[in-house]
Design an enzyme around this catalytic site. Structure first.
Site, PDB file in Angstrom:
ATOM      1  N   LYS A  47       0.635  -0.983   0.279  1.00 50.52           N
ATOM      2  CA  LYS A  47       0.351  -0.134  -0.408  1.00 50.52           C
ATOM      3  C   LYS A  47       0.672   1.358  -0.348  1.00 50.52           C
ATOM      4  O   LYS A  47       2.562   1.416   0.618  1.00 50.52           O
ATOM      5  CB  LYS A  47      -0.563  -0.018   1.581  1.00 50.52           C
ATOM      6  CG  LYS A  47      -2.214   1.167   0.894  1.00 50.52           C
ATOM      7  CD  LYS A  47      -2.985   0.075   0.599  1.00 50.52           C
ATOM      8  CE  LYS A  47      -4.365   0.385   0.061  1.00 50.52           C
ATOM      9  NZ  LYS A  47      -5.330  -0.191  -0.299  1.00 50.52           N
TER      10      LYS A  47
HETATM   11  N1  GLU Z   1      -6.813   0.209  -3.393  1.00 48.83           N
HETATM   12  C1  GLU Z   1      -8.356  -1.066  -3.670  1.00 48.83           C
HETATM   13  C2  GLU Z   1      -7.637  -2.265  -2.488  1.00 48.83           C
HETATM   14  O1  GLU Z   1      -7.819  -1.682  -1.406  1.00 48.83           O
HETATM   15  C3  GLU Z   1      -7.168  -1.713  -4.933  1.00 48.83           C
HETATM   16  C4  GLU Z   1      -6.368  -2.040  -5.103  1.00 48.83           C
HETATM   17  C5  GLU Z   1      -5.099  -2.764  -6.223  1.00 48.83           C
HETATM   18  O2  GLU Z   1      -6.086  -2.862  -7.762  1.00 48.83           O
HETATM   19  O3  GLU Z   1      -4.055  -3.110  -6.341  1.00 48.83           O
HETATM   20  O4  GLU Z   1      -7.694  -3.638  -3.126  1.00 48.83           O
END
Ligand code: GLU
Length: 421
Positions: free
Chosen positions: A113
Protein backbone atom coordinates in the site's frame (compact mmCIF):
# COMPACT_ATOMS: atom_id res chain seq x y z
CA UNK A 1 8.41 -4.32 16.22
CA UNK A 2 5.32 -2.55 15.01
CA UNK A 3 5.73 1.10 15.96
CA UNK A 4 2.69 2.09 18.00
CA UNK A 5 3.18 5.69 16.86
CA UNK A 6 -0.50 6.31 16.18
CA UNK A 7 -1.84 4.50 19.18
CA UNK A 8 -4.04 6.76 21.25
CA UNK A 9 -5.45 6.07 24.68
CA UNK A 10 -4.08 2.51 24.82
CA UNK A 11 -6.12 1.40 21.79
CA UNK A 12 -4.27 -0.80 19.29
CA UNK A 13 -3.05 0.99 16.18
CA UNK A 14 -4.53 -0.14 12.82
CA UNK A 15 -1.57 -2.40 12.04
CA UNK A 16 -1.62 -3.86 15.55
CA UNK A 17 -5.28 -4.80 14.99
CA UNK A 18 -4.42 -6.59 11.74
CA UNK A 19 -1.45 -8.35 13.37
CA UNK A 20 -3.77 -9.50 16.14
CA UNK A 21 -6.27 -10.96 13.65
CA UNK A 22 -3.40 -12.65 11.77
CA UNK A 23 -1.91 -14.12 14.99
CA UNK A 24 -5.28 -15.49 16.09
CA UNK A 25 -5.72 -17.04 12.67
CA UNK A 26 -2.20 -18.53 12.83
CA UNK A 27 -3.09 -20.12 16.19
CA UNK A 28 -6.27 -21.66 14.69
CA UNK A 29 -4.22 -22.98 11.76
CA UNK A 30 -1.42 -24.24 14.00
CA UNK A 31 1.26 -22.31 12.07
CA UNK A 32 4.85 -22.05 13.23
CA UNK A 33 5.64 -18.91 15.22
CA UNK A 34 8.35 -18.08 12.64
CA UNK A 35 5.61 -17.43 10.06
CA UNK A 36 3.82 -15.12 12.47
CA UNK A 37 7.11 -13.31 13.10
CA UNK A 38 7.62 -12.83 9.35
CA UNK A 39 4.14 -11.41 8.85
CA UNK A 40 4.09 -9.22 11.95
CA UNK A 41 6.12 -6.53 10.19
CA UNK A 42 6.58 -5.37 6.61
CA UNK A 43 9.25 -6.63 4.27
CA UNK A 44 10.10 -3.07 3.24
CA UNK A 45 8.80 0.38 4.11
CA UNK A 46 9.74 3.60 2.35
CA UNK A 47 9.13 6.99 3.90
CA UNK A 48 9.69 9.77 1.38
CA UNK A 49 9.97 13.53 1.64
CA UNK A 50 8.00 15.10 -1.20
CA UNK A 51 8.68 18.79 -1.82
CA UNK A 52 6.06 20.31 -4.11
CA UNK A 53 5.97 23.81 -5.59
CA UNK A 54 2.40 24.99 -5.03
CA UNK A 55 0.51 27.22 -7.48
CA UNK A 56 1.04 30.27 -5.24
CA UNK A 57 4.82 29.83 -5.50
CA UNK A 58 5.31 28.43 -1.98
CA UNK A 59 7.10 25.13 -1.34
CA UNK A 60 5.23 22.49 0.65
CA UNK A 61 6.83 19.34 1.97
CA UNK A 62 4.50 16.34 1.96
CA UNK A 63 5.25 12.95 3.45
CA UNK A 64 4.63 9.79 1.41
CA UNK A 65 5.00 6.07 2.01
CA UNK A 66 5.13 2.78 0.18
CA UNK A 67 4.86 -0.33 2.31
CA UNK A 68 5.53 -3.79 0.88
CA UNK A 69 4.23 -6.28 3.42
CA UNK A 70 4.76 -9.75 1.99
CA UNK A 71 5.61 -10.98 -1.50
CA UNK A 72 5.64 -14.75 -1.07
CA UNK A 73 2.72 -15.19 -3.52
CA UNK A 74 3.89 -12.74 -6.17
CA UNK A 75 4.67 -9.11 -6.94
CA UNK A 76 3.46 -6.59 -4.37
CA UNK A 77 0.06 -5.11 -5.19
CA UNK A 78 -1.99 -2.36 -3.63
CA UNK A 79 -3.36 1.12 -4.00
CA UNK A 80 -2.00 4.57 -3.23
CA UNK A 81 -4.06 6.73 -0.89
CA UNK A 82 -4.00 10.53 -0.85
CA UNK A 83 -5.59 11.49 2.46
CA UNK A 84 -4.72 13.59 5.55
CA UNK A 85 -4.92 10.41 7.67
CA UNK A 86 -2.74 8.26 5.39
CA UNK A 87 -0.08 7.93 8.09
CA UNK A 88 2.52 5.18 8.12
CA UNK A 89 0.71 2.84 10.50
CA UNK A 90 -2.55 3.09 8.52
CA UNK A 91 -0.68 2.37 5.27
CA UNK A 92 1.11 -0.56 6.92
CA UNK A 93 -2.22 -2.03 8.09
CA UNK A 94 -3.67 -1.64 4.60
CA UNK A 95 -0.60 -3.32 3.05
CA UNK A 96 -1.09 -6.27 5.39
CA UNK A 97 -4.74 -6.52 4.42
CA UNK A 98 -3.73 -6.55 0.73
CA UNK A 99 -1.54 -9.63 1.39
CA UNK A 100 -4.53 -11.57 2.74
CA UNK A 101 -7.00 -10.06 0.24
CA UNK A 102 -4.92 -11.16 -2.77
CA UNK A 103 -4.46 -14.59 -1.21
CA UNK A 104 -8.13 -15.13 -0.35
CA UNK A 105 -9.01 -14.18 -3.96
CA UNK A 106 -6.20 -16.47 -5.18
CA UNK A 107 -4.54 -13.66 -7.14
CA UNK A 108 -0.80 -14.16 -7.77
CA UNK A 109 0.21 -11.07 -5.77
CA UNK A 110 1.65 -10.08 -2.43
CA UNK A 111 0.41 -7.11 -0.45
CA UNK A 112 1.46 -3.45 -0.54
CA UNK A 113 0.00 0.00 0.00
CA UNK A 114 1.09 3.56 -0.57
CA UNK A 115 -0.02 6.82 0.92
CA UNK A 116 0.64 10.52 0.87
CA UNK A 117 -0.61 12.67 3.75
CA UNK A 118 -2.40 15.46 1.92
CA UNK A 119 -5.90 16.78 1.28
CA UNK A 120 -6.44 16.24 -2.47
CA UNK A 121 -9.78 18.10 -2.33
CA UNK A 122 -7.87 21.27 -1.42
CA UNK A 123 -5.26 20.95 -4.20
CA UNK A 124 -5.34 21.99 -7.85
CA UNK A 125 -4.85 19.53 -10.71
CA UNK A 126 -1.36 20.90 -11.39
CA UNK A 127 -0.39 20.55 -7.71
CA UNK A 128 -1.68 16.95 -7.66
CA UNK A 129 0.24 16.22 -10.87
CA UNK A 130 3.49 17.52 -9.31
CA UNK A 131 2.87 15.65 -6.05
CA UNK A 132 2.19 12.37 -7.88
CA UNK A 133 5.38 12.74 -9.94
CA UNK A 134 7.45 13.57 -6.83
CA UNK A 135 6.03 10.48 -5.12
CA UNK A 136 6.72 8.23 -8.13
CA UNK A 137 10.29 9.56 -8.48
CA UNK A 138 10.93 8.66 -4.84
CA UNK A 139 9.58 5.12 -4.98
CA UNK A 140 10.31 4.11 -8.61
CA UNK A 141 13.15 1.81 -7.62
CA UNK A 142 10.74 -0.29 -5.54
CA UNK A 143 8.27 -0.66 -8.40
CA UNK A 144 8.30 -2.96 -11.41
CA UNK A 145 5.87 -5.01 -13.43
CA UNK A 146 7.18 -8.08 -11.53
CA UNK A 147 7.98 -6.23 -8.28
CA UNK A 148 5.24 -3.86 -7.16
CA UNK A 149 2.21 -2.54 -9.06
CA UNK A 150 0.30 0.41 -7.52
CA UNK A 151 -3.36 1.24 -8.16
CA UNK A 152 -5.90 3.88 -7.08
CA UNK A 153 -7.33 4.07 -3.57
CA UNK A 154 -9.00 6.86 -1.59
CA UNK A 155 -8.19 10.28 -3.03
CA UNK A 156 -6.55 8.92 -6.18
CA UNK A 157 -8.03 7.85 -9.52
CA UNK A 158 -7.25 6.92 -13.12
CA UNK A 159 -5.65 10.34 -13.74
CA UNK A 160 -3.25 9.79 -10.82
CA UNK A 161 -2.28 6.43 -12.33
CA UNK A 162 -1.68 8.07 -15.73
CA UNK A 163 0.76 10.50 -14.09
CA UNK A 164 2.47 7.64 -12.23
CA UNK A 165 2.79 5.61 -15.43
CA UNK A 166 4.25 8.61 -17.23
CA UNK A 167 6.72 9.47 -14.44
CA UNK A 168 7.84 5.83 -14.25
CA UNK A 169 8.08 5.62 -18.05
CA UNK A 170 10.39 8.65 -18.18
CA UNK A 171 12.88 6.72 -16.06
CA UNK A 172 12.39 3.16 -17.31
CA UNK A 173 10.70 3.39 -20.73
CA UNK A 174 7.00 3.00 -21.51
CA UNK A 175 5.56 0.45 -19.05
CA UNK A 176 1.73 0.43 -18.90
CA UNK A 177 1.67 -2.61 -16.58
CA UNK A 178 3.47 -0.68 -13.84
CA UNK A 179 0.14 0.60 -12.48
CA UNK A 180 -3.46 -0.60 -12.74
CA UNK A 181 -6.63 1.49 -12.68
CA UNK A 182 -5.27 3.59 -15.57
CA UNK A 183 -7.53 5.43 -18.01
CA UNK A 184 -8.81 3.02 -20.66
CA UNK A 185 -7.10 5.21 -23.31
CA UNK A 186 -3.71 4.38 -21.75
CA UNK A 187 -4.19 0.64 -21.36
CA UNK A 188 -6.60 0.57 -18.43
CA UNK A 189 -9.13 -2.23 -18.25
CA UNK A 190 -12.77 -1.77 -19.10
CA UNK A 191 -14.77 -2.10 -15.90
CA UNK A 192 -11.94 -1.27 -13.47
CA UNK A 193 -13.53 1.92 -12.15
CA UNK A 194 -16.76 0.20 -11.11
CA UNK A 195 -15.09 -3.08 -10.11
CA UNK A 196 -14.94 -2.60 -6.34
CA UNK A 197 -18.61 -1.56 -6.19
CA UNK A 198 -19.54 -4.44 -8.49
CA UNK A 199 -17.81 -6.87 -6.13
CA UNK A 200 -19.53 -5.34 -3.09
CA UNK A 201 -22.91 -5.75 -4.76
CA UNK A 202 -22.14 -9.34 -5.81
CA UNK A 203 -21.47 -10.15 -2.13
CA UNK A 204 -24.61 -8.30 -1.06
CA UNK A 205 -26.70 -10.22 -3.57
CA UNK A 206 -25.20 -13.58 -2.55
CA UNK A 207 -25.74 -12.76 1.12
CA UNK A 208 -29.40 -11.82 0.52
CA UNK A 209 -29.84 -15.05 -1.44
CA UNK A 210 -28.52 -17.06 1.51
CA UNK A 211 -30.95 -15.24 3.77
CA UNK A 212 -33.71 -16.03 1.29
CA UNK A 213 -34.80 -12.43 0.88
CA UNK A 214 -35.49 -10.54 -2.33
CA UNK A 215 -33.36 -7.42 -2.96
CA UNK A 216 -36.52 -5.28 -2.98
CA UNK A 217 -37.09 -6.27 0.65
CA UNK A 218 -33.58 -5.23 1.70
CA UNK A 219 -33.02 -1.66 2.93
CA UNK A 220 -29.39 -0.62 2.54
CA UNK A 221 -27.47 2.28 4.13
CA UNK A 222 -24.18 3.30 2.52
CA UNK A 223 -21.48 5.40 4.19
CA UNK A 224 -19.40 7.19 1.57
CA UNK A 225 -20.26 8.35 -1.93
CA UNK A 226 -16.84 8.21 -3.54
CA UNK A 227 -15.94 5.60 -6.17
CA UNK A 228 -16.87 2.56 -4.05
CA UNK A 229 -19.97 3.99 -2.36
CA UNK A 230 -21.44 5.52 -5.51
CA UNK A 231 -20.95 2.40 -7.67
CA UNK A 232 -22.33 0.23 -4.87
CA UNK A 233 -25.47 2.40 -4.79
CA UNK A 234 -25.88 2.42 -8.59
CA UNK A 235 -25.37 -1.31 -9.09
CA UNK A 236 -27.34 -2.35 -5.97
CA UNK A 237 -30.26 -0.12 -6.97
CA UNK A 238 -30.15 -1.66 -10.45
CA UNK A 239 -30.60 -5.11 -8.83
CA UNK A 240 -33.61 -3.82 -6.90
CA UNK A 241 -32.06 -3.19 -3.45
CA UNK A 242 -33.61 -0.22 -1.66
CA UNK A 243 -30.91 2.34 -0.83
CA UNK A 244 -32.54 4.09 2.13
CA UNK A 245 -29.63 6.16 3.45
CA UNK A 246 -26.42 7.58 2.02
CA UNK A 247 -23.91 9.79 3.77
CA UNK A 248 -20.51 11.38 3.26
CA UNK A 249 -18.33 13.70 5.34
CA UNK A 250 -20.51 16.72 4.60
CA UNK A 251 -24.01 15.33 4.95
CA UNK A 252 -26.38 12.36 4.97
CA UNK A 253 -29.81 11.73 3.44
CA UNK A 254 -32.49 9.22 4.33
CA UNK A 255 -35.56 8.06 2.41
CA UNK A 256 -37.27 4.88 3.52
CA UNK A 257 -38.96 4.45 0.14
CA UNK A 258 -35.51 4.23 -1.45
CA UNK A 259 -33.37 7.07 -2.79
CA UNK A 260 -33.43 7.86 -6.52
CA UNK A 261 -29.77 7.14 -7.26
CA UNK A 262 -29.78 8.70 -10.76
CA UNK A 263 -31.13 11.93 -9.22
CA UNK A 264 -28.54 11.69 -6.41
CA UNK A 265 -25.77 11.29 -9.02
CA UNK A 266 -27.02 14.37 -10.83
CA UNK A 267 -27.03 16.28 -7.50
CA UNK A 268 -23.50 15.25 -6.45
CA UNK A 269 -22.00 16.09 -9.86
CA UNK A 270 -20.00 19.28 -9.44
CA UNK A 271 -20.98 19.56 -5.75
CA UNK A 272 -18.95 16.55 -4.59
CA UNK A 273 -21.36 15.73 -1.76
CA UNK A 274 -24.78 14.26 -1.10
CA UNK A 275 -25.46 17.08 1.40
CA UNK A 276 -28.57 19.08 0.57
CA UNK A 277 -30.09 16.50 -1.83
CA UNK A 278 -33.84 17.04 -1.73
CA UNK A 279 -34.89 13.47 -2.60
CA UNK A 280 -34.99 12.57 1.10
CA UNK A 281 -34.71 13.99 4.60
CA UNK A 282 -31.37 15.21 5.95
CA UNK A 283 -29.74 13.06 8.63
CA UNK A 284 -26.88 14.12 10.92
CA UNK A 285 -23.63 12.74 9.45
CA UNK A 286 -22.81 10.72 12.57
CA UNK A 287 -26.30 9.14 12.60
CA UNK A 288 -25.69 7.33 9.28
CA UNK A 289 -24.07 4.24 10.81
CA UNK A 290 -27.06 3.81 13.13
CA UNK A 291 -29.62 4.35 10.34
CA UNK A 292 -32.67 2.10 10.30
CA UNK A 293 -31.73 -0.47 7.63
CA UNK A 294 -31.09 -4.16 6.98
CA UNK A 295 -27.58 -3.99 5.53
CA UNK A 296 -24.99 -1.34 6.32
CA UNK A 297 -22.18 -0.76 3.82
CA UNK A 298 -19.29 1.32 5.18
CA UNK A 299 -17.57 2.45 1.98
CA UNK A 300 -15.25 5.21 3.14
CA UNK A 301 -12.59 5.42 5.86
CA UNK A 302 -11.27 2.70 8.16
CA UNK A 303 -12.12 2.21 11.84
CA UNK A 304 -15.55 3.87 11.69
CA UNK A 305 -17.46 1.09 13.47
CA UNK A 306 -15.97 1.17 16.96
CA UNK A 307 -16.62 0.01 20.52
CA UNK A 308 -18.33 3.38 21.05
CA UNK A 309 -20.95 3.03 18.28
CA UNK A 310 -21.25 -0.75 17.67
CA UNK A 311 -24.26 -0.80 20.04
CA UNK A 312 -26.09 1.70 17.87
CA UNK A 313 -25.91 -0.29 14.61
CA UNK A 314 -29.43 -1.22 13.51
CA UNK A 315 -28.43 -3.29 10.48
CA UNK A 316 -28.48 -7.09 10.75
CA UNK A 317 -25.46 -7.35 8.45
CA UNK A 318 -22.46 -5.16 7.68
CA UNK A 319 -21.04 -5.56 4.19
CA UNK A 320 -17.57 -4.03 4.39
CA UNK A 321 -16.92 -2.00 1.24
CA UNK A 322 -14.13 0.00 2.91
CA UNK A 323 -10.86 -1.44 4.14
CA UNK A 324 -10.78 -2.18 7.88
CA UNK A 325 -13.97 -0.24 8.76
CA UNK A 326 -14.62 -2.28 11.93
CA UNK A 327 -12.27 -2.32 14.93
CA UNK A 328 -11.62 -5.69 16.67
CA UNK A 329 -13.46 -4.42 19.76
CA UNK A 330 -16.50 -3.53 17.64
CA UNK A 331 -16.30 -6.97 15.98
CA UNK A 332 -16.74 -8.61 19.40
CA UNK A 333 -19.73 -6.42 20.28
CA UNK A 334 -21.35 -7.04 16.90
CA UNK A 335 -20.86 -10.80 17.30
CA UNK A 336 -22.56 -10.69 20.72
CA UNK A 337 -25.43 -8.75 19.13
CA UNK A 338 -25.61 -11.32 16.28
CA UNK A 339 -24.84 -8.69 13.64
CA UNK A 340 -23.12 -10.53 10.77
CA UNK A 341 -20.00 -8.90 9.32
CA UNK A 342 -19.09 -9.86 5.75
CA UNK A 343 -15.40 -8.92 5.74
CA UNK A 344 -13.54 -6.34 3.67
CA UNK A 345 -10.87 -8.63 2.25
CA UNK A 346 -13.52 -10.49 0.26
CA UNK A 347 -16.24 -7.84 -0.13
CA UNK A 348 -14.04 -5.09 -1.58
CA UNK A 349 -11.70 -7.38 -3.53
CA UNK A 350 -13.39 -6.65 -6.86
CA UNK A 351 -11.03 -3.72 -7.40
CA UNK A 352 -7.80 -5.65 -7.08
CA UNK A 353 -9.31 -8.56 -9.02
CA UNK A 354 -9.91 -6.35 -12.06
CA UNK A 355 -6.48 -4.81 -11.43
CA UNK A 356 -5.15 -8.33 -11.90
CA UNK A 357 -7.09 -8.58 -15.17
CA UNK A 358 -5.64 -5.22 -16.24
CA UNK A 359 -2.09 -6.32 -15.42
CA UNK A 360 -2.50 -9.56 -17.40
CA UNK A 361 -4.00 -7.64 -20.35
CA UNK A 362 -1.03 -5.23 -20.30
CA UNK A 363 1.49 -8.07 -20.19
CA UNK A 364 -0.24 -9.79 -23.12
CA UNK A 365 -0.73 -6.46 -24.92
CA UNK A 366 -4.32 -7.51 -25.44
CA UNK A 367 -7.69 -6.11 -24.37
CA UNK A 368 -10.76 -7.87 -23.00
CA UNK A 369 -14.21 -6.41 -23.61
CA UNK A 370 -16.38 -5.21 -20.71
CA UNK A 371 -18.60 -8.30 -20.74
CA UNK A 372 -15.61 -10.59 -20.32
CA UNK A 373 -14.19 -8.50 -17.46
CA UNK A 374 -17.53 -8.43 -15.65
CA UNK A 375 -18.18 -12.14 -16.20
CA UNK A 376 -14.75 -13.15 -14.88
CA UNK A 377 -15.10 -10.81 -11.91
CA UNK A 378 -18.55 -12.18 -11.12
CA UNK A 379 -17.25 -15.76 -11.21
CA UNK A 380 -14.36 -14.98 -8.85
CA UNK A 381 -16.50 -12.99 -6.41
CA UNK A 382 -19.12 -15.74 -6.15
CA UNK A 383 -16.43 -18.39 -5.72
CA UNK A 384 -14.72 -16.36 -2.97
CA UNK A 385 -18.02 -15.67 -1.20
CA UNK A 386 -19.07 -19.33 -1.30
CA UNK A 387 -15.64 -20.56 -0.22
CA UNK A 388 -15.74 -18.10 2.67
CA UNK A 389 -19.19 -19.04 3.92
CA UNK A 390 -18.44 -22.77 3.54
CA UNK A 391 -15.21 -22.42 5.50
CA UNK A 392 -16.90 -20.46 8.30
CA UNK A 393 -19.70 -23.04 8.51
CA UNK A 394 -17.22 -25.94 8.52
CA UNK A 395 -14.93 -24.46 11.15
CA UNK A 396 -17.61 -22.76 13.24
CA UNK A 397 -15.86 -19.40 12.89
CA UNK A 398 -17.07 -15.92 12.05
CA UNK A 399 -16.75 -14.80 8.45
CA UNK A 400 -13.78 -12.47 9.16
CA UNK A 401 -11.93 -15.28 10.91
CA UNK A 402 -12.64 -17.63 7.99
CA UNK A 403 -11.37 -15.00 5.54
CA UNK A 404 -8.11 -14.60 7.46
CA UNK A 405 -7.75 -18.38 7.77
CA UNK A 406 -8.19 -18.87 4.02
CA UNK A 407 -5.80 -16.04 3.13
CA UNK A 408 -3.15 -16.77 5.74
CA UNK A 409 -3.15 -20.48 4.91
CA UNK A 410 -2.23 -19.69 1.30
CA UNK A 411 0.40 -17.11 2.27
CA UNK A 412 1.94 -19.58 4.74
CA UNK A 413 2.05 -22.32 2.08
CA UNK A 414 3.91 -19.98 -0.28
CA UNK A 415 6.35 -18.97 2.49
CA UNK A 416 7.09 -22.62 3.29
CA UNK A 417 7.37 -23.72 -0.36
CA UNK A 418 9.85 -20.94 -1.08
CA UNK A 419 11.94 -22.10 1.85
CA UNK A 420 11.74 -18.88 3.89
CA UNK A 421 11.15 -20.82 7.12
N1 GLU B 1 -7.10 0.11 -3.50
C1 GLU B 1 -7.85 -1.08 -3.80
C2 GLU B 1 -7.91 -1.99 -2.61
O1 GLU B 1 -7.81 -1.57 -1.48
C3 GLU B 1 -7.33 -1.75 -5.07
C4 GLU B 1 -5.91 -2.19 -5.02
C5 GLU B 1 -5.37 -2.65 -6.38
O2 GLU B 1 -6.12 -2.68 -7.33
O3 GLU B 1 -4.19 -2.98 -6.44
O4 GLU B 1 -8.14 -3.16 -2.73
Amino acid sequence: MVEPEHTAGGKPSPSESVVRAMSESAARLGLKSEIVDLLRTSWREMRAQLPVRMDDGSLRIFEGYRVQHNGARGPYKGGVRFHPQAHIDEVRALAMLMTYKCAVMDLPFGGAKGGVMCDPTAMSVTELNRLTRAYTQHIHMMLGINRDIPAPDMGTNAQTMAWMMDAYGQLHGHTPGIVTGKPVELGGSFGREQATGRGVVACMREYAMREGVAPSDVRVAVQGYGNVGAWTCRLAAALGFRIVAVGDVKGAIVNDQGLDIAALDAWTKGRGSVAGFDGGQPLPVDALLGADCDYLVPAALGEVVTAENAHTINARAIIEGANHPTTPEADEILARRAVIVVPDIVVNAGGVTVSYFEWTQNIQQFRWDLDQVNAELEERMVLAFNTLTARAAHDGTRLRQAAFDLGLERVAQAIILRGFV
